[in-house]
Structures are given as structure tokens and as C-alpha cells.
Design a protein around this motif. Sequence first.
Motif, PDB file in Angstrom:
ATOM      1  N   UNK A 138       0.426  -1.664   0.229  1.00  0.00           N
ATOM      2  CA  UNK A 138       0.254  -0.210  -0.638  1.00  0.00           C
ATOM      3  C   UNK A 138       0.912   1.503   0.043  1.00  0.00           C
ATOM      4  N   UNK A 139       2.152   1.300   0.252  1.00  0.00           N
ATOM      5  CA  UNK A 139       3.325   2.118   0.657  1.00  0.00           C
ATOM      6  C   UNK A 139       3.633   2.171  -0.691  1.00  0.00           C
ATOM      7  N   UNK A 140       3.545   1.805  -1.927  1.00  0.00           N
ATOM      8  CA  UNK A 140       4.330   1.657  -2.769  1.00  0.00           C
ATOM      9  C   UNK A 140       4.061   2.620  -3.912  1.00  0.00           C
ATOM     10  N   UNK A 141       4.571   3.605  -4.267  1.00  0.00           N
ATOM     11  CA  UNK A 141       4.599   4.744  -5.197  1.00  0.00           C
ATOM     12  C   UNK A 141       4.908   4.515  -6.607  1.00  0.00           C
ATOM     13  N   UNK A 142       5.782   3.658  -6.884  1.00  0.00           N
ATOM     14  CA  UNK A 142       6.440   3.087  -8.309  1.00  0.00           C
ATOM     15  C   UNK A 142       6.384   2.413  -9.254  1.00  0.00           C
ATOM     16  N   UNK A 143       5.610   2.242 -10.482  1.00  0.00           N
ATOM     17  CA  UNK A 143       5.159   1.424 -11.371  1.00  0.00           C
ATOM     18  C   UNK A 143       5.736   0.390 -11.269  1.00  0.00           C
ATOM     19  N   UNK A 144       5.223  -0.558 -10.551  1.00  0.00           N
ATOM     20  CA  UNK A 144       5.672  -2.110 -10.077  1.00  0.00           C
ATOM     21  C   UNK A 144       5.499  -2.984 -10.281  1.00  0.00           C
ATOM     22  N   UNK A 145       5.523  -3.849 -11.299  1.00  0.00           N
ATOM     23  CA  UNK A 145       3.842  -5.230 -11.298  1.00  0.00           C
ATOM     24  C   UNK A 145       4.871  -6.635 -10.801  1.00  0.00           C
ATOM     25  N   UNK A 170      15.837  10.259 -18.946  1.00  0.00           N
ATOM     26  CA  UNK A 170      14.582  11.038 -17.927  1.00  0.00           C
ATOM     27  C   UNK A 170      13.343   9.842 -18.303  1.00  0.00           C
ATOM     28  N   UNK A 171      12.959   9.700 -16.625  1.00  0.00           N
ATOM     29  CA  UNK A 171      11.436   8.796 -17.019  1.00  0.00           C
ATOM     30  C   UNK A 171      10.835   9.616 -16.110  1.00  0.00           C
ATOM     31  N   UNK A 172       9.437  10.160 -16.973  1.00  0.00           N
ATOM     32  CA  UNK A 172       7.981  10.202 -15.883  1.00  0.00           C
ATOM     33  C   UNK A 172       6.989   9.229 -15.966  1.00  0.00           C
ATOM     34  N   UNK A 173       6.396   9.171 -15.062  1.00  0.00           N
ATOM     35  CA  UNK A 173       5.385   8.228 -14.543  1.00  0.00           C
ATOM     36  C   UNK A 173       4.292   8.604 -14.092  1.00  0.00           C
ATOM     37  N   UNK A 174       2.978   9.057 -14.346  1.00  0.00           N
ATOM     38  CA  UNK A 174       1.863   8.867 -13.610  1.00  0.00           C
ATOM     39  C   UNK A 174       0.929   7.644 -13.650  1.00  0.00           C
ATOM     40  N   UNK A 175       0.674   6.795 -12.379  1.00  0.00           N
ATOM     41  CA  UNK A 175       0.116   6.199 -12.560  1.00  0.00           C
ATOM     42  C   UNK A 175      -2.043   6.250 -11.583  1.00  0.00           C
ATOM     43  N   UNK A 176      -2.441   5.191 -12.101  1.00  0.00           N
ATOM     44  CA  UNK A 176      -3.817   4.988 -11.333  1.00  0.00           C
ATOM     45  C   UNK A 176      -4.056   4.273 -10.690  1.00  0.00           C
ATOM     46  N   UNK A 218      -9.258  -5.601  -9.741  1.00  0.00           N
ATOM     47  CA  UNK A 218      -8.325  -4.456  -9.873  1.00  0.00           C
ATOM     48  C   UNK A 218      -7.788  -3.949 -11.615  1.00  0.00           C
ATOM     49  N   UNK A 219      -7.147  -2.540 -11.324  1.00  0.00           N
ATOM     50  CA  UNK A 219      -6.654  -2.085 -12.093  1.00  0.00           C
ATOM     51  C   UNK A 219      -6.230  -1.267 -12.567  1.00  0.00           C
ATOM     52  N   UNK A 220      -4.792  -0.993 -13.193  1.00  0.00           N
ATOM     53  CA  UNK A 220      -3.293  -0.083 -12.914  1.00  0.00           C
ATOM     54  C   UNK A 220      -3.608   0.281 -14.133  1.00  0.00           C
ATOM     55  N   UNK A 221      -3.378   1.414 -14.245  1.00  0.00           N
ATOM     56  CA  UNK A 221      -3.254   2.304 -15.220  1.00  0.00           C
ATOM     57  C   UNK A 221      -1.841   3.046 -15.862  1.00  0.00           C
ATOM     58  N   UNK A 222      -1.029   3.413 -16.363  1.00  0.00           N
ATOM     59  CA  UNK A 222      -0.178   4.043 -16.228  1.00  0.00           C
ATOM     60  C   UNK A 222       0.012   4.803 -17.246  1.00  0.00           C
ATOM     61  N   UNK A 223       0.615   5.824 -16.776  1.00  0.00           N
ATOM     62  CA  UNK A 223       1.209   6.967 -18.789  1.00  0.00           C
ATOM     63  C   UNK A 223       2.175   7.264 -18.273  1.00  0.00           C
ATOM     64  N   UNK A 224       3.063   7.101 -18.867  1.00  0.00           N
ATOM     65  CA  UNK A 224       5.276   7.354 -19.022  1.00  0.00           C
ATOM     66  C   UNK A 224       5.566   7.954 -20.194  1.00  0.00           C
ATOM     67  N   UNK A 225       6.668   8.813 -19.986  1.00  0.00           N
ATOM     68  CA  UNK A 225       7.656   9.372 -21.035  1.00  0.00           C
ATOM     69  C   UNK A 225       9.064   8.986 -20.536  1.00  0.00           C
ATOM     70  N   UNK A 226       9.499   8.884 -21.181  1.00  0.00           N
ATOM     71  CA  UNK A 226      11.523   8.529 -21.142  1.00  0.00           C
ATOM     72  C   UNK A 226      11.544   9.112 -22.416  1.00  0.00           C
ATOM     73  N   UNK A 227      12.802  10.123 -21.830  1.00  0.00           N
ATOM     74  CA  UNK A 227      13.539  11.022 -23.523  1.00  0.00           C
ATOM     75  C   UNK A 227      14.553  10.506 -23.335  1.00  0.00           C
ATOM     76  N   UNK A 228      15.979   9.982 -23.880  1.00  0.00           N
ATOM     77  CA  UNK A 228      17.311   9.319 -23.760  1.00  0.00           C
ATOM     78  C   UNK A 228      17.927  10.199 -24.481  1.00  0.00           C
TER      79      UNK A 228
END
Length: 797
Positions: free
Chosen positions: A147-154, A747-753, A763-773
Motif C-alpha cells: 500500500x505504500x509503493x509509489x513506483x511503477x512495479x508489476x 529521463x523518465x516520468x510516470x503517472x499511475x492510477x 483491480x486495474x492499474x493504468x500508467x502513462x509514462x514518458x521517457x527521453x534518452x
Amino acid sequence: MKKNNEKRLNFVRGLWLKPLITTKLCILFLICSMVTFSVGATTPDDPAAPQQLTITGKVTDAATGEALIGVTVLVKGTTVGALTDLNGNFTIPVSSRQEVTLTISFIGYSAQDVLATPGTPVTCALALEVTAIQEVVVVGYGTQKKESVVGAITQVNSQALMQAGETTITNAITGKLSGVLTIQLDAEPGADNADLYVRGLSSWNGSAPLVLVDGVERSFTSISPTEVNTISVLKDASATAVFGAKGANGVIVVTTKRGQIGKPHMSFTGAYGVQIATRIPEHIDAYTTLQMYNIAMMNSGTFTGLYSQHDLMEYKHPSSDINALRYPDVNWFKECSRGYAPVANANLNISGGTEFAKYFLSFGYQYTGNFFNAPDDKFYNLNWYDHKFNYRINLDFNLTKSTVFSMSVGGILDLKSSPAGNDWRAFYSTGGLKCPAYWPAWLLDSTNPNYIPDLNYPDASGIRYSFPTGEYTQQPYTVLKTGSATGNDFTKDLRSTLFTDFILKQELDFITKGLSVSGKISLSSYYVNRQEQASWNFPDYYIDWVQYDKMIAARTNPAITYTNPWFRHIPVEGNDTYLQEPLDVNTSGMQGGYYSNMYYELSLNYERSFGKHNVTAMGLFNRQQQNQETQFPYYNEGLVGRITYDYNRKYLLEGNLGYTGSERFAPKKRFGTFPSVAIGYVISEEQFFKNAVPWMNKLKIRYSDGYVGSDYARSRWLYTSSYFKDGNGNIREDMMANTLAQWERAHKRDIGLEIAVLKNLVSLTVDAFDEYRDKMLLTPKSVTMLIGQNFKEINLG
């Protein structure tokens, strides 16, 4: 401490002291009887002698009703007691008829106190001790409460992996981890693992993720799915920043199973199946093929060299056995393959433990067979096959209440046979109308009226392999049955992999509550030993049909002359004195690709709650030395930091920092810093939300932002240049050094629901992410002629 020691003693008694105790009691009884008889003491018939009183009873499992063996039964407040026998029964001597309290205990079960009196049997049913375990998620260098995880982890567990029915772990995770793409490019036995990509392709320098097994960088492709506990995929910067220069392509963390407190538990699984090749082309018969050929030639304006109607009909319906060979129609897949490859696996797991020691043992076997129908005899086996044996021993010892020592030993023994002649290209590229699969034995049988004698070898017999006249590639059947015309026909290799881990964890509550320190030393090794290799060259033949026609005509007209219709293709240039080369079998010892890796890790961890405030922190140092064959060792090291905070499990904050170094770069550019931060809000923990939407159990919003790196480059030391000797003995200059080379950066950015409803049923997990190399290390395609030399990789991408 006393309670723990008693439980340990009870366990030891139950396992191996019981026979010894019984023996001692018997000896003591005999001695006492002898002494009583010799001194004329009171006998049992003496009315003045005290009567022996006992309490008897039986202990069973409350769930199954089965008798429990080795249960400790003690008269409370004393050391008088007994152990239950094979039927769960016990007998305790007592000195009076007064009621006593018995304490009945067994590891893994809840202890009970029962009242008992002599003469009245006692029955007791023990229930398993259930401990509430909070769900955790494996993260970089540790675990966190889910319940305390804030990273995008499966994460996927062992049960889901076993349901896949796959023998290889990379194929077992297909479709079970969101954001992970698996692509199987080969089905070769022993080399049929899938390539893995996390969130797609992301770099010109490859996109393979970092893989950790029990916290150490290792390959996991040969590990059996039955010994895996969880597989976690870390995708965003918050989850991967701690890996610094190795985490840009995502991280896959594999944890193996460990023992749990309880009686020994044994499980066995076995399976047998077949693999069927996909996309096998449908066979187009020779008649249809040549019809299409004639049409194509005429459409191009060419009317010479066309197949006659007579030839077409012979291909469609041969008029004789000889013409069936002269006008062949071969389906190579049907002639050379079984249509399937057998696979089998079996695994035995044993786990259990006490408060002092826990254990998990696993032994597995996997077999992958051959798709082709190749010969197999004692010394000449041209079949692909792979026999794989897995073993694992995981042990955990509670040396004290605050000290835990863990040891893990895992390995794979892989025996693989790899023939040189099973060439898929030949199956797809060789036509089926220029030569038969083989020349049958009756062609050389003089008793057959249609036989074709070999004037050079008149006593020859048996089948002959056919040469693909006019074909671009080798003939599939001949290659399959005889091996490659060059090199070794087959090799048999034994590949050995060994993983060992030693971990010591010490709690430091005497300094401050929640503080602990742990150290790890790990060694990984791999080598390949060639057990056997063999070469056996066979000649292949084709028939000169012009000479064959002359031979047939000469039977009615002796004036017609002809030469030998059999033409032998020589597999070894210049050797024309044999029908087949002698079998050459030998071994060649150690092969290339061997390595040994040493890994060290020291970490300081802190976890504490202050009312509604929950804080964790971690500081870690690691160093890795990779020894590959006889090369100079590869070195990597890093410092890692993490801090998390949450208020009442509703407002979440996490910061990560990786500071890693690589030998690839110049001393001033060697270390890089990779920070990340993440925040989260668990709306479902708000009281107003619980009242408004009681059917929604979870609603979490999270966001992460940070940097991760990669040190991949084709050149090892980018900041140096040297001279070397080429194959002709000439001294040449190496590519020019790049002293400014640095990390590839992501450079990685991620917003998850995250949503869960209906008591977490859906259960449902949705992630929108952006990455620039940027700063990818690429080799310049060209440099100015004034320089006269190429550079090593530069941060161009």
C-alpha cells in the motif's frame, strides 16, 4: 529466550532423540528390575507398594483428524512429560489422582492447555497457527508494503508461473506482467528462451533489462519456475534509480522460495507434452510448381526450356518406380521431421522449519527433444536434445533473537547435444523436384529388374544419400542424416552454473528501534565442458539420366556405349578412395564463455512508525568483480540511498539516489548520480471517500520523476587507446580514445492510477509514462580525413 530454547529442544526430541530416549528408559527399567529383585525389595504384589498412575491421551490435527507425531505433552509447571507416538498417543506417569493441567504444543500449531485426571483418556485437536502476513512488493534492494509503493512495479507469484505450463521461465511470464514484451526467436533445445523488453525498445545500444536473482545480477533463463517465489518488474525512475547506470532499460527482480516455520511439506509436479512448429509452409506439389514455372516463363516472353506435357504428367503420376525418382516430388518437412518435439519436466520441493532453522530444497529435471527425425546410435547422434537438472538449497538460521544467517546454493547442470546438420534454411530453400530424399537400396540390388549398377563399386548395397543437383543449399535429408560436410557433425556439451549467497543480518534495536545492518557475499560461476564431438563424412550421389537412358538402350542394342550412370559427389576435396570416412570421436575439454562473478554488499536499514507517521531509510554499498575467461576483470560499484515517508498510509513520499561507477569511463567521468522522487495519494483511505464509495476498496494516484543511466558501449575502455598486432603480424593503431565519454541518460516520468473494487476482486492499474534518452554512446560513421583514424564511441545518440 527460555521459551525459544524449549521449542528447539522439543523439536530436536521429536526428530531424533525419541528413539534414544526410549532406549534409555528401557535400559533404566531393566536395571531397576534387577536391583529390586536382588535386594528383595517390595514386589508389585506387596499391598504396601504405591500403585503406578498414568494419564493417557491422543493428539490429532484439528483440520484433517490425522494423528500428530512427536507432539510435546507436559504437566504444567513441571518437567514431567512425553512425546506422542506414531499413532498420536501419549502416556504420562503421575503420583496422585488429582486433576492436572497438560500443556500440549507442536511447531506450527497453536498450543493448548487441557485438564486431565488419571484413568480418563484425553483427546486434543491442535489447530494450525495462522500468522497474518502483510502483502509486500519486491523493490530494488529490499521490499516494501504494497500500500505504500509509489513506483511503477508489476509482480507475479509462483502460482501464476506454474499455471503457464512452460518449462522455461522467460516463456512462463508471457502475458503475466504488464509492460513486459517477450519474443521467442528460436526453439532450439536448450536455447529456446525468449528475449525480454520492458516498455519496448528504448535505445540504439540495446534494450535488454537488468536481471537480478536474489538481489545479484545473474541470468535467470535456466532457473526452474517451481523454485521461483516472485518476479517483479521495475519500470519507472522511482523503482530503478537505485541501480544507476544499469537501470535505464528496466529491472527484473527474481526471488526464490524460502522455508517457513512448520512441519516438512513436500510437493511433486510432473508434466509431459509436445512442441509443435508453427508456420510450416504448405507443400506445393511438383506438378503445380512446374505449371506455374512454365506460365511465368511464357509471360516473360521465353518459350525455350519449358517442361513438356510428358514431364509434367510424370511429376504428377510417375509411370514407374524409376521415374518416381527421376521426377521426384519431395515434401522435405514430411521426410525429415516428426512434426513435433517432446518436452517433459519433473520437480520435487521440500520446505519447512523451526524457530531456529528454516529450509527450502528443490530438485528439478527438464527435457526438450528433437523436432527432426535424425539418426541415433551409440557414437553418432544427430538429434538435438537438452537434459537440464536444477537444484536449490535455501537455509535461514535464527542464531539469536536479533541475528539471522542465510545461505543459498543453486545451480544448473545442462547436457546438450547440438548437431551441425539441422539447417532450417535448407528446408525452406531446397526445391522438392530436382532430387529424391535418398536413393533406395533396391537400386543397387541385382535381383531387382530395375536396378542401376554402379560400375565403380559393383558390390555396393544399401541406400545412398542424394546430392542436390542445381540447388543453392544443401539437401535437407542428406545433411540431417549425415551431418555437416565441414566441421563437427555433432557436439555434446555439459554446461554448469552455480550460484551461492551468504547473508548475515543483525538487528540494532539496542541503538534505536527499527535499525538493522546486513552484509552479503555472492559468487556466480559458469563453464562449458565438451563431453564429446564426432565427425563422420558420407558420400552423396546423383544419377546421370543421359547415361541411364543409354544403359537401358544398350540392353537391346549392344552397339550403344555408356559410362557409369552413378556420379559420386566427394564431400572431402581430393579424397576419392572411400565410400565413407571413418568415424572420428573425441573430447575437447573446456570451451569458451566461462566466467566467475564476485559480488559484495553492505546495507544499513531503518524502519519505524511514530503514531501515524511511517518512515523507512536505506543506505547501501555494493561492488562487483566479473571475471570472463582470461580477460582483465570487469569492475562496477555503487552507493544507494532511499527514504520513504507516509502519513497514515494516505500521503506517500519516496526519494531514491543511485551513485554508480564504471571502469568504462575516464577517472573524472567514472561516477554518475541518478536521483528520483515519487509522491502518492491514497484517496480510498479518506473517510469521506469510504462513505461515498464503499464498494471501491482502493483508489491511488502516484507520480514519479527521475534519471537513470546506462554504461553500455562496444568498446571496453573508452578513455584509452593502444596499438595491437593484426593477424598478418602488422602493428596497427586502435581507435582514438574518448576521454569525455559519459553515461547514456534516461529521463523518465510516470503517472499511475490504481483501482480495486468489490473487495479487491477486480483491480486495474493504468500508467502513462514518458521517457527521453540522450547521450547514447555511438560509433561515428565518418571523421574528417585530417584525423586519419576513427573514434571510439561518442555520446551522439
